[in-house]
Each structure stands twice: as C-alpha cells, then as structure tokens.
Design a protein around this motif. Structure first.
Motif, PDB file in Angstrom:
ATOM      1  N   UNK A 277      66.237  73.356 105.662  1.00  0.00           N
ATOM      2  CA  UNK A 277      67.191  72.827 105.033  1.00  0.00           C
ATOM      3  C   UNK A 277      66.581  71.914 105.809  1.00  0.00           C
ATOM      4  N   UNK A 278      67.399  70.210 104.626  1.00  0.00           N
ATOM      5  CA  UNK A 278      67.087  69.190 105.473  1.00  0.00           C
ATOM      6  C   UNK A 278      68.160  68.614 106.970  1.00  0.00           C
ATOM      7  N   UNK A 279      69.201  69.223 107.272  1.00  0.00           N
ATOM      8  CA  UNK A 279      70.092  69.435 108.170  1.00  0.00           C
ATOM      9  C   UNK A 279      69.382  70.287 109.553  1.00  0.00           C
ATOM     10  N   UNK A 280      69.073  71.518 109.106  1.00  0.00           N
ATOM     11  CA  UNK A 280      67.701  71.885 109.941  1.00  0.00           C
ATOM     12  C   UNK A 280      66.755  71.167 110.548  1.00  0.00           C
TER      13      UNK A 280
END
Lengths: 306, 400, 179
Positions: A277-280
């Motif tokens: 995911x982008x936050x990851x």
C-alpha cells in the motif's frame, strides 16, 4: 562534422532510437522472465514493439476538462527527459556521448522528469482514478528519490567525482562496488524498482484499485510515448547500477551480460512480492531505505578516513 | 458526528464498478475517500439480475432444476442440490444413498475449485500475481475431474429430481484420489505462504477485522463468519444428505481479519480432501435415481439449507399442488456478506478495498438472480437478444 | 477443532416454543401433552415433515403490530439468526401478501408469518433490532411493494433506477410481455 555527430548521438545512438528499441527489448525480457516464473508462456519478442506501434497509430482521445496543451506535451517531456539522461550514461558499454562535472545529478533528475510528468498528467485529468494515481505517484517519488540518489552517490564518493565517466573509470579498475558497498547496492536496486513502479511498488497504477492510475485517461500516442519513456528509464537505470556497482561496463558484451543479469534479479523480485500500500511504501523507504543508505555513507566516510 | 457531517458534504467518491478490473462480475460500489482513507461506502447491485425467482414460477419442477443451476457459475451444483433436496422433501421422495454420496462428492469438489478460484483472485487483488497464476493452474486438476465425471467444467447438471445422473466408476475413483493427493500437497504449500510470507501478511493481517459481535450483528455467513469465530456451518449444524454418514469438522478461526479468512478457506480444503477420500472409499452401493418422481407435488412449503462454498444457501419453496412452484425464494450468502463489507470498509485504506471485497468471496450473479429490460419511457417488456442487439445498432447509427 | 455435539432439533424447537408461547393461540395448547408433541397436534400451523420423517420447522402467525416484540423476544432468548425475509403473493383473489421471517438455529427453522392486505401492505422495519435486515427489506419493497415503516434505506437494490413506479415484479399480477 561535430554537428552530425551530435545529431547521430541525439537521434540514433546512444540517445533516441537505440534507447527506445533497447528499452522495449528489456521490457520484453522482463515480461518473459516473470511469465516463466509464473508458469506462463509469456509474450513473443516483438510484442512490446507491436504494442508501441499499435498505440502510436491509434486515435488519441483528449478527455473533457483537461488542458489540451499540457495533455499533449507531458508525454513528450517525459520521453525527452529519459532520452536526455541516456546521453550521459555509458550506454552499451561505450563512453557517454556527453560528459561534464556533476552530470550524475542531472541524469538522476532527468529520470525523475518521467514520474513528475506522469503525476502532472494525472492531476491534469478530471478523472478520479487519475487523481488518486497521481497523488500516489508523487508521494512515491518523494519516498524513493532521496534514498535512491544517496545510494548512487556512494560510489561517487568512493571515486571522488560526481562525473559519471570518471566514476565508471574508477569502478572498472576496482573491486565491484556491490561487494564493497552492499547496502548501497540493495537500496539502489530497490530504488530503481520504485522509480519504475514495478511490483511491489506498483500502487500508483494498481489496476485492482485505480484502474491504470495517473494514465487512466491516456490512450493512443500519449500512452505510447509514456510507455517508451518507461522503457528508456528501465535501461538507463540498469546501466547506471551496473556501471556503478557491478564493476563497470567496459564493452558491449559485458554490458549485455551484466544488465540482463540484473534484470533477471529484478524480475524475480517482482514475481515474488505482493503489492505494498502507498503508506507502507513511504514508511518502508523512510524508515529503512533512508537509514540504511545513511549507514552506508557513514561506513564509506569512516573507511576513507582510515 | 459533526465531523461526519462535514465530510459528507465534500466527499470525494471513488467508484468501483460496474465495470472495474478488480471485479470479475458487475457490481457498483462507491467509496467516499478522504485522501486514502475510506469514510463511507454504498453498493448498488442488480446488474446481473435475471428474474430467476419470477421465471421459476413459470416453469415446471423439472425445468427449474436447470434454471437454478444457472444462478451461479461457480457453485452451480450447490444450487441444484439445494433445490432438488427441497423438492424431494416436499414430494416425500427418499433419494438412494449412493446418489446422496455422489451429490456430496460433487459438492465438495466444487468447494475445492471455488476456494481455489477465490484464492487466486484474492492474491491478484493483493498484487501477488505469481500466487494467482499458480493457484489457478492447480485448480485445473479439479476442473478436469469434474469434466471427466460430468462432462462439463461448469453447470455440471449432476442432479435430477430423485437422484443423480452419473455414476462414479473405479477409474474415476483412481483419478480423483490422485488429484486430491496432489491438491493436498499444494494446499499445504499455499497455507504456508499465506501464513508466513511477510509481504503478503502486510496486506492481510489485521485488515478488515470483524469480531464475533460484529459478525453476529452483521449476519455474516460461511467461511467469512467462521473466520470471526462464528460457529455456523450447515454441514455441521444441520447435516443433510450424505453429511450424516460422512460428518465434517468445522474450521473456525477467531482473528476475524483477512488472514483468518484465507486460513479458514484453505483449512476447509483439507476437510474436503478427507471427506472425498472417505466417500470414495466407502461409497454406498445401490441405485442412482428413484424409479419415479411425481410431476405434480402436493401443496406445502419447504425450507432447504445447504452450505455452499461461500456460506449458507437458503431456499424457500412453496407448492400449490401444481406442476410449477408457487414461489421459489433464493437467499445466497453473498447478500449478507456484501452488507458486511460496507460496514467494514469505513476507516480502511482505499488500497484495502479490493481485498476486503474479495475477502467475502462475493458472487454477484448469485446475489442478483434476477431478463426484464426497462426503457426510460416507463413501459417495460422483455426484449429478445436480437432486439437488444438491433437497438444497439440503431442507437449508434442515429448518434452518428 | 472438534465440533460440539449437535443439539437435537426437538430441543431447539421446544425452546422456540417456550419463547413463542405467548403468541401461540390458547386453543392450540389446550388438551395437549406437555412439551414437544404440541406442534404435531396443532393443526392450524403448518408443520413440515422431512423425507426422514421428523419436523424441523415451526411456523407462527404473527400480526404486523406484534412482529417487533416477537423478534425481540426471540433474540433476547438468543434463539437463532435471521436467515432471510421471503415475500409471497397469495394472489389477487386472496388479496393478501405473506411476509415470512425465517430464523435458523442449528437444524431448526422458525418462520414468523405476517399477512398483510395486498392493497395496502405495511410491515414495520426490523432494522432497529437486526441491522443486517436492510437488504432483505429493500428487496421486499421493490419486488412486492410492501411498505416498510422506518426502514433506513428505500433505494432500489436489484432493479434499475428507472424502473417504473408501482410495478412489482414478484407479484402474481405482474405480466412480462414477451415478444
């Protein structure tokens, strides 16, 4: 005479057609290796070329509500950036066409033009998938860019120069940098995957969420040009990393062997991993990537002082 | 509460569907997002509504068997099974034990291919295409078996009212046992992957959690519910058909997240393998069908419940003594689970939405069931495919 | 894990009966042995018999006003879960629509049957007690035109947005014009 030389280097080799064609071939190889590791047959060798030709001949639909000038010019800027970068790297194991002190920085930022253009292209559209895609593409740019650049600067510091041709001359005569600076090599390799939005860093174009991300509204010529730009970036990135970390690229044969080997590693990594995911992604880069590369720097500095 | 209100006013909506790469079937979801966070979710179904419940009232008992089989492409046997079982109870017909065993055998084979299909799709949604390709390759062994047994890869038409159509020979037995051994080995590997692969766990562990209370409140069914610790499996709670002779163990996990849903489904497969071996090794002898099945069925109502791969399938059948049912009500598990997704979606990342959606193993065709085409003038009638095609041609001819 | 022993269907139904006893007519209870045979002897209710010969269903007629109380009682006693809501159009002559609330618990199924006039069918929404019933109520609304008071959402679920008003496909007088 010099003018002819310039034109040749811009249009045919090492810039222009050569990079575009080689990019498509490397892309095919990447697809083929992934397909084989996924128990599929994969495309035939001319598939990327056929795709590019098909897209170039198709009608380009300009959606409502976009700035048409920006819409048309962004793909060109992206490709131009990638092709310009090709002029400063030792393409195919030959000497770079142009060279000046500090061209490493210019090259890296020329490569970023592509991501920046994709981000702007997405923001230019009114489409929601494009908007989310462009936000993600730009967020990711901020995540990997600094660690990637720092990782490339590792060999530069070792060589004592920020000029690509001098760094290559240094790495050719010394032990492979990937042995001397393993952390930097890993960060650079993963940074290249982030730059090219390859899995697991493909959330800016995650088809199961946002269709095609920033390029959802692109069709025909624009899409093809972005695509060619990506291919060019792939080969330039591979060249840079092999030249810096894998003992340089002294002749075309070595160039081919080393870049293809590196590509195989990239492909294997892609087929082994789940999309982040982008936050990851951002978390991973700043939490591990940046710290690791700083550690590498510290080691280099300490070793040089001693 | 105030915060919610302001967000609603300026919400940025990401539509998923009716046509979207994440969905293999048409359904329309709208996710209101704040950056990457989902703040609200709605669903619109009915894109594959075929009017099957209405259609069933105009077909006889026998024809309906083939109609309900077409409710779903993945669990076609389950629907025919549930329907046949209901009608047989209504008609007070006892199905021969061998036929019952074969029905359960096909149902379990279907469960395997359905779970493997889901597993591949879920891996694809997570961006793990290698796992997707491998699991679908392995699924082919089961598809081949089903084709060998029934002649079809989907819509096997295994059932007739009062029995089954085909027998399981020794040759079938051998190939099925071999395939089950192979699948068991592969499933062990996959279970290992989903529980240990760090990258994959990042996308599944702790995502989309529905605890026991929520699961009860939302009425979640099937493996999705069992992943939240709800002990509910029709095969165990109310054993039907050959599940009485061949009992099955319920697989329950308590975490309630996506990982638990993976684990429950994969562990269920081991139970299916065990059951298939047991049935094949202890196949009852006897007829495949009853001698005669009545054309008319005496007035009455019946409820038939069967555990489909996705959860409990509920049929309500009412007869008025005629050749056709008075009412046929189909409730599929997706209907309940779909509602749960909407509740779970809020507060998650947009990137988790496809995984959440797929986590319940949605089947839109099952859900919609229900061809009546309606135009904007307000009059409705049924169009033939030909007319619809012609309409499309005319429409675009006018536009140009 | 090992599954727990199955509660016999008789016990489950006995429990349900004990819960629902206020709504079972007195004349039905009089003159019966205590406990289970109640259902078998009660002719007014429909008892379904399985192929193996045991009843697993209990049907109780409930008025629309009492519905919420009955469901609340069932849930308070932790008996079963709502399986679905079925609508049945009993036809133009009968002039009634039957709304069935199916509750499942193990093998047993309790069906609460509410009959409402076809001309003005109204039932209360049970979403206040069982939030997940919303989808069923929407389906009932669009397929049978049963008005559901206080239901949180009345949008179309399955039918198209431009479906004509007052046209309910699962009613018996709905005719499809096939070409």
């Amino acid at each position: 005479m010099e003018a002819i030389g310039n034109i040749v280097s811009l249009l045919f080799f090492p810039g222009g057609l050569f990079v575009i064609f080689a990019g498509l071939m490397y892309e095919w190889l990447d697809h083929k290796i992934i397909a084989r590791s996924q128990n599929r047959i994969g495309p035939r060798w001319f598939q990327p070329i056929a795709d590019a030709i098909k897209l170039l001949t198709k009608e380009e639909i300009v959606p409502d509500g976009v700035n048409p000038v920006l819409f048309a010019i962004l793909p060109l800027i992206a490709l131009a950036g990638a092709l310009t970068a090709a002029l400063y790297v030792p393409m195919a194991g030959l000497k770079p066409a142009y060279s000046f002190a500090g061209d490493l920085i210019v090259t890296v930022y020329m490569l970023s033009l592509l991501t920046l253009s994709i981000g702007l292209a997405g923001a230019n559209a009114k489409e929601r998938f494009s908007l989310v895609g462009s936000t993600r593409a730009l967020t990711q740019l901020f995540a990997y860019e600094a660690p990637f650049l720092l990782a490339l600067l590792g060999p530069a510091i070792a060589a004592g120069s920020w000029q690509i041709s001098e760094i290559v001359a240094y790495t050719e005569t010394h032990t492979w940098m990937m042995i001397l600076q393993p952390i930097g090599f890993v960060v650079a390799l993963i940074g290249l995957m982030g730059k090219l939005e390859l899995p697991p860093f493909d959330s800016p174009e995650a088809e199961t969420e946002i269709v095609a991300g920033a390029l959802t509204e692109y069709s025909g010529r624009g899409l093809a040009i972005f695509h060619l730009g990506k291919g060019a970036e792939l080969i330039i990135g591979l060249t840079l990393i092999t030249a810096f970390y894998m003992g340089g690229v002294s002749n075309p044969v070595w160039f081919l062997v080393k870049t293809v080997g590196l590509l195989a590693v990239l492909a294997a990594l892609q087929s082994l991993m789940t999309r982040l995911r982008i936050d990851q992604t951002v978390g991973m880069w700043w939490r591990y990537g940046a710290l690791l590369v700083l550690l590498q720097w510290l080691i280099i500095v300490v070793v040089q002082l001693v | 509460m105030m915060l919610e209100m302001t967000q609603k006013e300026e919400k940025f909506i990401i539509p998923i569907g009716p046509q979207h790469p994440a969905l293999k079937e048409p359904g329309h979801f709208e996710f209101a997002v704040d950056g990457e966070l989902v703040t609200d979710a709605t669903v619109r179904l009915g894109y594959v509504h075929r009017g099957i419940e209405k259609g069933a009232e105009a077909r006889n008992w026998n024809q309906n068997l083939y109609l309900v089989e077409r409710i779903c492409g993945i669990c076609s046997h389950i629907h025919a099974f549930t329907y046949a079982r209901g009608v047989e109870r209504l008609a007070e017909v006892e199905v021969p034990p061998r036929a019952q065993a074969i029905r359960v055998l096909v149902a379990e084979l279907e469960r395997i291919h359905s779970h493997m299909l889901w597993f591949g799709v879920a891996a694809h949604e997570a961006g793990f295409d290698t796992l997707f390709m491998f699991s679908w390759r392995d699924r082919e062994t089961i598809m081949d078996i089903l084709e060998g047994l029934t002649g079809n890869r989907v819509n096997y038409s295994a059932n007739v009212l009062g029995g089954v159509k085909f027998d399981v020979t020794d040759e079938h037995r051998k190939t099925i046992l071999e395939a089950v051994d192979f699948m068991e080995k592969r499933t062990k590997h996959y279970l290992n992957v989903v529980t240990t692969d760090a990258m994959f766990l990042q996308r599944t562990r702790g995502i989309g959690v529905a605890n026991l209370q929520q699961a009860h409140r939302l009425g979640i069914l099937g493996p999705t519910a069992r992943a939240s610790g709800v002990k509910r499996d029709v095969r165990v709670d109310a054993p039907y058909s050959a599940y009485k002779q061949f009992p099955i163990k319920m697989v329950v996990e308590t975490a309630g997240d996506l990982e638990a849903r993976f684990v429950v489904r994969l562990k269920e497969l081991f139970e299916s393998y065990r059951l298939i071996r047991e049935i094949l090794n202890n196949m009852p002898e006897g007829d495949l069908q009853v001698k005669r099945f009545p054309r008319r069925i005496k007035p009455g109502e019946v409820i038939s419940r069967v555990e489909a791969p996705r959860g409990e399938v509920f049929y309500y059948i009412r007869s008025n003594g005629g050749e056709m049912p008075e009412r046929l009500k189909v409730r599929t598990p997706t209907m309940m689970n779909m509602a749960s997704v909407l509740a779970m979606a809020v507060g998650h990342q947009l990137a988790d939405m496809p995984m959440l959606l797929v986590g319940i193993d949605p089947c839109f065709s099952c859900n919609d069931r229900g061809v009546a085409i309606c135009n904007s003038k307000g009059d409705h009638d049924q169009w033939t495919w030909e007319r619809l095609r012609q309409h499309g041609i005319d429409f675009y001819a006018e536009k140009v | 894990m090992l599954s727990e022993p199955i509660t016999p269907v008789e016990d489950l139904l006995k429990q349900a009966e004990a819960i629902l006893i206020p709504w079972i007519p007195e004349e039905a209870i009089q003159g019966l042995d205590d406990g289970y045979p109640l259902m078998l002897n009660y002719t007014d209710r429909r008892i379904k018999v399985t192929g193996t010969g045991f009843p697993d269903c209990l049907d109780v007629n409930v008025s629309a006003e009492e519905l919420l109380t009955v469901i609340q009682t069932l849930l308070d006693n932790d008996w079963g879960y709502l399986a679905t809501i079925t609508g049945v159009d009993l036809g133009v002559e009968a002039g009634e629509i039957e709304v069935l609330y199916h509750f499942c618990h193990g093998t047993a199924v309790v069906t609460l049957s509410v009959k409402v006039p076809r001309e003005n069918p109204v039932v209360p929404s049970i979403c206040g007690i069982i939030p997940s019933a919303s989808f069923y109520e929407r389906e009932l609304l669009e397929m049978f035109g049963v008005t559901i008071t206080n239901t949180p959402n009345t949008d179309h679920l399955f039918l198209p947005d431009n479906w004509p008003d007052n046209t309910y496909p699962l009613r018996k007088d709905f005719v499809m014009h096939a070409n």
